[in-house]
Design a protein around this motif. Structure first.
Motif, PDB file in Angstrom:
ATOM      1  N   GLY A 199       5.558 -10.402   7.328  1.00 20.99           N
ATOM      2  CA  GLY A 199       5.295 -10.343   5.897  1.00 20.99           C
ATOM      3  C   GLY A 199       4.583  -9.043   5.596  1.00 20.99           C
ATOM      4  N   VAL A 200       4.517  -8.689   4.317  1.00 19.97           N
ATOM      5  CA  VAL A 200       3.901  -7.403   3.963  1.00 19.97           C
ATOM      6  C   VAL A 200       2.413  -7.402   4.370  1.00 19.97           C
ATOM      7  CG1 VAL A 200       3.294  -7.973   1.557  1.00 19.97           C
ATOM      8  CG2 VAL A 200       3.887  -5.623   2.168  1.00 19.97           C
ATOM      9  N   GLY A 201       1.790  -8.579   4.388  1.00 16.34           N
ATOM     10  CA  GLY A 201       0.377  -8.689   4.773  1.00 16.34           C
ATOM     11  C   GLY A 201       0.132  -8.438   6.251  1.00 16.34           C
ATOM     12  N   ASP A 202       1.199  -8.400   7.062  1.00  9.61           N
ATOM     13  CA  ASP A 202       1.045  -8.151   8.504  1.00  9.61           C
ATOM     14  C   ASP A 202       0.959  -6.659   8.835  1.00  9.61           C
ATOM     15  OD1 ASP A 202       1.217 -10.895   9.197  1.00  9.61           O
ATOM     16  OD2 ASP A 202       3.402 -10.797   8.965  1.00  9.61           O
ATOM     17  N   ILE A 203       1.146  -5.815   7.811  1.00  4.36           N
ATOM     18  CA  ILE A 203       1.123  -4.369   8.036  1.00  4.36           C
ATOM     19  C   ILE A 203      -0.326  -3.873   8.107  1.00  4.36           C
ATOM     20  CG2 ILE A 203       1.708  -2.136   6.942  1.00  4.36           C
ATOM     21  CD1 ILE A 203       4.040  -3.664   8.265  1.00  4.36           C
ATOM     22  N   ASP A 204      -0.635  -3.124   9.169  1.00  2.00           N
ATOM     23  CA  ASP A 204      -2.008  -2.630   9.363  1.00  2.00           C
ATOM     24  C   ASP A 204      -2.191  -1.188   8.895  1.00  2.00           C
ATOM     25  OD1 ASP A 204      -2.858  -5.019  10.789  1.00  2.00           O
ATOM     26  OD2 ASP A 204      -1.567  -4.297  12.421  1.00  2.00           O
ATOM     27  N   ALA A 239      -2.753  -1.110  -2.094  1.00  2.00           N
ATOM     28  CA  ALA A 239      -2.722  -2.532  -2.439  1.00  2.00           C
ATOM     29  C   ALA A 239      -3.131  -3.402  -1.257  1.00  2.00           C
ATOM     30  CB  ALA A 239      -1.319  -2.914  -2.924  1.00  2.00           C
ATOM     31  N   LEU A 240      -2.719  -3.012  -0.067  1.00  3.19           N
ATOM     32  CA  LEU A 240      -3.009  -3.810   1.134  1.00  3.19           C
ATOM     33  C   LEU A 240      -4.378  -3.474   1.724  1.00  3.19           C
ATOM     34  CD1 LEU A 240       0.491  -3.506   2.926  1.00  3.19           C
ATOM     35  CD2 LEU A 240      -0.425  -5.513   1.731  1.00  3.19           C
ATOM     36  N   MET A 256      -1.728  -2.521  16.405  1.00  4.36           N
ATOM     37  CA  MET A 256      -1.607  -2.054  15.028  1.00  4.36           C
ATOM     38  C   MET A 256      -0.129  -1.934  14.646  1.00  4.36           C
ATOM     39  SD  MET A 256      -3.107   1.487  13.360  1.00  4.36           S
ATOM     40  CE  MET A 256      -2.476   2.443  14.735  1.00  4.36           C
ATOM     41  N   ARG A 257       0.225  -2.594  13.518  1.00  3.25           N
ATOM     42  CA  ARG A 257       1.623  -2.523  13.050  1.00  3.25           C
ATOM     43  C   ARG A 257       1.713  -1.486  11.942  1.00  3.25           C
ATOM     44  NH1 ARG A 257       0.765  -8.255  12.557  1.00  3.25           N
ATOM     45  NH2 ARG A 257       1.254  -9.246  14.529  1.00  3.25           N
ATOM     46  N   VAL A 258       2.494  -0.452  12.219  1.00  3.25           N
ATOM     47  CA  VAL A 258       2.597   0.664  11.279  1.00  3.25           C
ATOM     48  C   VAL A 258       3.968   0.631  10.591  1.00  3.25           C
ATOM     49  CG1 VAL A 258       2.506   3.173  11.005  1.00  3.25           C
ATOM     50  CG2 VAL A 258       1.091   2.050  12.748  1.00  3.25           C
ATOM     51  N   LEU A 259       3.938   0.642   9.264  1.00  2.31           N
ATOM     52  CA  LEU A 259       5.175   0.751   8.489  1.00  2.31           C
ATOM     53  C   LEU A 259       5.480   2.239   8.334  1.00  2.31           C
ATOM     54  CD1 LEU A 259       7.277  -0.847   6.639  1.00  2.31           C
ATOM     55  CD2 LEU A 259       5.794  -0.125   4.741  1.00  2.31           C
ATOM     56  N   GLY A 260       6.682   2.656   8.725  1.00  5.35           N
ATOM     57  CA  GLY A 260       7.078   4.065   8.601  1.00  5.35           C
ATOM     58  C   GLY A 260       8.093   4.232   7.487  1.00  5.35           C
ATOM     59  N   ILE A 261       7.919   5.281   6.685  1.00  6.30           N
ATOM     60  CA  ILE A 261       8.818   5.541   5.549  1.00  6.30           C
ATOM     61  C   ILE A 261       9.295   6.986   5.603  1.00  6.30           C
ATOM     62  CG2 ILE A 261       8.952   5.725   3.029  1.00  6.30           C
ATOM     63  CD1 ILE A 261       6.802   3.547   2.862  1.00  6.30           C
ATOM     64  N   GLU A 262      10.623   7.179   5.595  1.00 10.07           N
ATOM     65  CA  GLU A 262      11.201   8.532   5.606  1.00 10.07           C
ATOM     66  C   GLU A 262      12.080   8.711   4.373  1.00 10.07           C
ATOM     67  OE1 GLU A 262      11.540  11.533   7.071  1.00 10.07           O
ATOM     68  OE2 GLU A 262      13.367  11.942   5.940  1.00 10.07           O
ATOM     69  N   GLY A 301       8.741   8.584  -1.290  1.00 11.55           N
ATOM     70  CA  GLY A 301       8.178   7.932  -0.106  1.00 11.55           C
ATOM     71  C   GLY A 301       6.665   7.976  -0.103  1.00 11.55           C
ATOM     72  N   ALA A 302       6.112   9.123  -0.529  1.00 15.60           N
ATOM     73  CA  ALA A 302       4.652   9.272  -0.534  1.00 15.60           C
ATOM     74  C   ALA A 302       4.016   8.324  -1.546  1.00 15.60           C
ATOM     75  CB  ALA A 302       4.288  10.717  -0.859  1.00 15.60           C
ATOM     76  N   ALA A 303       4.616   8.222  -2.724  1.00 18.23           N
ATOM     77  CA  ALA A 303       4.040   7.365  -3.767  1.00 18.23           C
ATOM     78  C   ALA A 303       4.119   5.891  -3.355  1.00 18.23           C
ATOM     79  CB  ALA A 303       4.774   7.593  -5.094  1.00 18.23           C
ATOM     80  N   VAL A 304       5.262   5.479  -2.824  1.00 15.43           N
ATOM     81  CA  VAL A 304       5.412   4.076  -2.403  1.00 15.43           C
ATOM     82  C   VAL A 304       4.479   3.778  -1.220  1.00 15.43           C
ATOM     83  CG1 VAL A 304       7.014   2.415  -1.352  1.00 15.43           C
ATOM     84  CG2 VAL A 304       7.743   3.802  -3.306  1.00 15.43           C
ATOM     85  N   GLY A 305       4.445   4.696  -0.237  1.00 14.81           N
ATOM     86  CA  GLY A 305       3.595   4.491   0.942  1.00 14.81           C
ATOM     87  C   GLY A 305       2.128   4.396   0.571  1.00 14.81           C
ATOM     88  N   ARG A 306       1.694   5.321  -0.275  1.00 10.59           N
ATOM     89  CA  ARG A 306       0.288   5.352  -0.713  1.00 10.59           C
ATOM     90  C   ARG A 306      -0.066   4.105  -1.516  1.00 10.59           C
ATOM     91  NH1 ARG A 306      -3.660   7.238   1.554  1.00 10.59           N
ATOM     92  NH2 ARG A 306      -3.040   9.098   2.662  1.00 10.59           N
ATOM     93  N   ALA A 307       0.825   3.727  -2.443  1.00 13.06           N
ATOM     94  CA  ALA A 307       0.560   2.578  -3.308  1.00 13.06           C
ATOM     95  C   ALA A 307       0.477   1.293  -2.486  1.00 13.06           C
ATOM     96  CB  ALA A 307       1.655   2.471  -4.371  1.00 13.06           C
ATOM     97  N   LEU A 308       1.380   1.176  -1.518  1.00  6.68           N
ATOM     98  CA  LEU A 308       1.393  -0.015  -0.660  1.00  6.68           C
ATOM     99  C   LEU A 308       0.103  -0.084   0.150  1.00  6.68           C
ATOM    100  CD1 LEU A 308       3.451  -2.227  -0.178  1.00  6.68           C
ATOM    101  CD2 LEU A 308       4.392  -0.878   1.704  1.00  6.68           C
TER     102      LEU A 308
END
Ligand code: ATP
Ligand code: MG
Ligand code: FE
Length: 342
Positions: A73-78, A105-106, A1-7, A95-102
């Motif tokens: 690519g953004v589609g590789d994020i699990d 969408a994915l 699982m590929r996790v995108l982390g946002i701080e 960060g919460a709004a961008v993380g949630r929205a992404l």
């Protein structure tokens, strides 16, 4: 699982990708931090609204840059993990709004991570990671805590600062000797040229039982000594050394006490002050003498970063935890209320 982390809890925009299938330090496919230090320097501290606006400007480009560095690519994020608190509410919301929205969408799960759990788990991003139970010393700009860690999400507060955090004390002391914001690392660099023992300051609250700290009195002691001195470069370095020695020895005394109290041998150190070389050396020696070990993140992962958020989020997501698609942040958040894993 590929996790995108946002701080985005304060004045660093951090993004990372952690791959649980690879695991260990190599699982960190890429991470990037954009620091807002220059933006806030002229004000001598973080201006919350400027911080939020800069996160808005920098977060999406940083996500693109990090994915490119990871060759993804953004589609590789699990899954997506973002800091949900504690921190500045406006900054957290970006960060919460961008993380949630992404994640929406994915169509992947997302989880809000506790910033201090992120710091606490960063030392586990190592080749030979320590396993709970252990004692954690969290020393950052906003926190100084000793925590008994019995598992992921099984945290018991043993002691904490009653006033300034250790990092805050470094920054304030640096400022009163005329060093630019944020002075902590610069004070530490100055201390390297200081004569040990020329100035000796108190080791606060070590003369009584307990695991709480108090660092605010130290800066006053330094202020008085600085005011009455010749204010030469050498004196500034000597004062820096005296201050650093006082903080390091105080932290070491309480860490030894905490290990004694819980019967532990493993100490995990995290947060920005964990980058301090003299603290690392003192705690390493202390644990070796006790037949145990002290574990630190690499210096770049001591201060705020996206890697620790991706990693902490990945551990919880791998255990099946995620949240409803609502954007919720917690400017104040008691770590003892987190659900346990397993
Ligand atoms: P919190 O995590 O509690 O919300 P924060 O995120 O602002 O606070 P960190 O990014 O973990 O804190 O750490 C920043 C702090 O670490 C600053 O106070 C800085 O002065 C301090 N710091 C960084 N490097 C060093 C060093 N080498 N020696 C001493 N202090 C340092
Ligand atoms: Mg910061
Ligand atoms: Fe932090």
């Amino acid at each position: 699982m590929r996790v995108l982390g946002i701080e985005t809890s304060c004045d660093e925009t951090g993004v990372a990708v952690y791959d649980t299938d690879i695991g260990g330090p190599a699982g960190l496919r890429a991470h990037a931090v954009y620091s807002q230090i220059a933006l806030h320097a002229e004000y001598g501290g973080v201006v919350p609204e400027l911080a939020s606006r800069d996160h808005v400007r920098k977060l999406l480009p940083l996500i693109r840059q990090t994915l490119a560095e990871a060759g993804l690519g953004v589609g590789d994020i699990d899954a997506v993990a973002y800091t949900a608190g504690p921190g500045l509410v406006g900054a957290l919301l970006v960060g919460a709004a961008v993380g949630r929205a992404l994640a929406w969408a994915l169509e992947v799960p997302a989880i809000g991570v506790h910033h201090m759990e992120g710091h606490l788990l960063a030392p586990l991003l190592a080749d030979d990671p320590p396993a709970p139970p252990f004692v954690a010393l969290l020393v950052s700009g906003g926190h100084t805590q000793l925590v008994q860690v019995d598992g992921i999400g099984r945290y018991r507060l043993l002691g904490e600062t009653l006033d300034d955090a250790a990092g805050e004390a470094f920054d304030k002391t640096a400022k009163l000797m005329g060093l630019p914001y944020p002075g902590g690392p610069q004070l530490a660099a100055l201390a390297a040229h200081g004569v040990p023992g020329r100035f000796r300051f108190a080791r606060p609250m070590t003369d009584r039982p307990g695991l709480d700290f108090s660092f605010s009195g130290l800066k006053t002691q330094v202020l008085l000594a600085w005011r009455d001195s010749d204010q030469s470069e050498q004196t500034r370095a000597d004062l820096a050394r005296g201050f650093e020695d006082a903080v390091v020895e105080t932290l070491a005394i309480k860490c030894a006490r905490a290990l004694e109290q819980v019967g532990g041998k493993t100490l995990v150190v995290a947060g920005g002050v964990g980058a301090n070389q003299r603290l690392r050396a003192a705690l390493t020696a202390l644990c070796q003498a006790r037949g145990g070990r002290a574990c630190f993140p690499p210096p770049a992962l001591c201060t705020d970063n996206g890697a620790m958020i991706a990693f902490a989020g990945a551990l919880r997501l791998a255990a099946g935890q995620c949240e409803e698609p609502a954007i919720t942040v917690w400017p104040r958040w008691d770590m003892a209320t987190l659900p346990a894993v397993g």
